[in-house]
Design a protein around this motif. Structure first.
Motif, PDB file in Angstrom:
ATOM      1  N   LYS A  42       8.992  44.227 111.699  1.00 35.93           N
ATOM      2  CA  LYS A  42       8.920  43.707 110.339  1.00 35.93           C
ATOM      3  C   LYS A  42       7.563  43.050 110.131  1.00 35.93           C
ATOM      4  O   LYS A  42       6.835  42.783 111.091  1.00 35.93           O
ATOM      5  CB  LYS A  42      10.046  42.716 110.061  1.00 35.93           C
ATOM      6  CG  LYS A  42       9.944  41.421 110.857  1.00 35.93           C
ATOM      7  CD  LYS A  42      11.055  40.455 110.470  1.00 35.93           C
ATOM      8  CE  LYS A  42      10.787  39.081 111.037  1.00 35.93           C
ATOM      9  NZ  LYS A  42      11.691  38.089 110.520  1.00 35.93           N
ATOM     10  N   SER A  43       7.227  42.793 108.885  1.00 34.88           N
ATOM     11  CA  SER A  43       5.981  42.104 108.579  1.00 34.88           C
ATOM     12  C   SER A  43       6.057  40.677 109.088  1.00 34.88           C
ATOM     13  O   SER A  43       7.096  40.028 108.992  1.00 34.88           O
ATOM     14  CB  SER A  43       5.737  42.082 107.064  1.00 34.88           C
ATOM     15  OG  SER A  43       5.534  43.381 106.585  1.00 34.88           O
ATOM     16  N   LEU A  44       4.942  40.203 109.654  1.00 36.33           N
ATOM     17  CA  LEU A  44       4.881  38.829 110.147  1.00 36.33           C
ATOM     18  C   LEU A  44       4.297  37.944 109.058  1.00 36.33           C
ATOM     19  O   LEU A  44       3.373  38.351 108.358  1.00 36.33           O
ATOM     20  CB  LEU A  44       4.013  38.755 111.402  1.00 36.33           C
ATOM     21  CG  LEU A  44       4.434  39.668 112.553  1.00 36.33           C
ATOM     22  CD1 LEU A  44       3.476  39.514 113.723  1.00 36.33           C
ATOM     23  CD2 LEU A  44       5.853  39.389 112.980  1.00 36.33           C
ATOM     24  N   ASP A  45       4.841  36.748 108.914  1.00 37.13           N
ATOM     25  CA  ASP A  45       4.387  35.815 107.883  1.00 37.13           C
ATOM     26  C   ASP A  45       4.081  34.484 108.546  1.00 37.13           C
ATOM     27  O   ASP A  45       4.957  33.872 109.166  1.00 37.13           O
ATOM     28  CB  ASP A  45       5.471  35.648 106.819  1.00 37.13           C
ATOM     29  CG  ASP A  45       5.016  34.855 105.604  1.00 37.13           C
ATOM     30  OD1 ASP A  45       3.943  34.201 105.670  1.00 37.13           O
ATOM     31  OD2 ASP A  45       5.728  34.887 104.591  1.00 37.13           O
ATOM     32  N   VAL A  77      -0.440  34.659 114.403  1.00 36.06           N
ATOM     33  CA  VAL A  77      -0.346  35.332 113.115  1.00 36.06           C
ATOM     34  C   VAL A  77      -1.375  34.722 112.168  1.00 36.06           C
ATOM     35  O   VAL A  77      -1.386  33.504 111.969  1.00 36.06           O
ATOM     36  CB  VAL A  77       1.078  35.200 112.522  1.00 36.06           C
ATOM     37  CG1 VAL A  77       1.175  35.928 111.191  1.00 36.06           C
ATOM     38  CG2 VAL A  77       2.115  35.717 113.515  1.00 36.06           C
ATOM     39  N   ASP A  82      -0.789  35.557 100.273  1.00 40.79           N
ATOM     40  CA  ASP A  82       0.289  36.391  99.749  1.00 40.79           C
ATOM     41  C   ASP A  82       1.115  35.688  98.676  1.00 40.79           C
ATOM     42  O   ASP A  82       2.146  36.182  98.262  1.00 40.79           O
ATOM     43  CB  ASP A  82       1.190  36.878 100.878  1.00 40.79           C
ATOM     44  CG  ASP A  82       1.794  35.746 101.698  1.00 40.79           C
ATOM     45  OD1 ASP A  82       1.373  34.590 101.530  1.00 40.79           O
ATOM     46  OD2 ASP A  82       2.686  36.028 102.514  1.00 40.79           O
TER      47      ASP A  82
END
Length: 111
Positions: A42-45, A77, A82
């Motif tokens: 999954k996308s890392l935030d 990260v 965003d």
């Protein structure tokens, strides 16, 4: 794909198994035990989690012993913008000269 793990002790005969332990393994990071390829699921935030601590090990499937010492690594990260900008009052009017350096404050704005 994040990247592959590899040991020079891997003879390519299918007897080496790659294992990954740590934060997010199985949910965020998965490893192909045969090839050592690590995938991010999954996308890392950065706002959710800014770093992950992982430990990788290559073991001999016949003996169950590590082929070499485990490698520990940290995945940091990086933050990206965003989130949309929020202005306290509207309308908000500001002017920045063309080709201004990064960090230049708009004319008439408080610093």
């Amino acid at each position: 794909m994040f990247g592959p793990l590899h040991t020079d002790m891997d003879r390519g005969d299918g007897h080496t198994k790659y294992m990954l332990e740590g934060e997010g393994v199985g949910s965020v990071f998965v490893i192909d035990g045969n090839t050592g390829n690590i995938h991010v699921t999954k996308s890392l935030d950065r706002e959710e989690k800014d770093e992950y601590h992982l430990k990788a090990t290559a073991i001999d499937q016949e003996t169950g012993l590590a082929l070499e010492p485990s490698s520990e690594f940290i995945i940091r990260v990086q933050d990206i913008n965003d989130n949309p900008p929020v202005f306290p009052s509207e309308p908000y009017i500001a002017m920045v000269p063309e080709m201004a350096n990064i960090g230049t404050a708009p004319e008439g704005a408080e610093k």
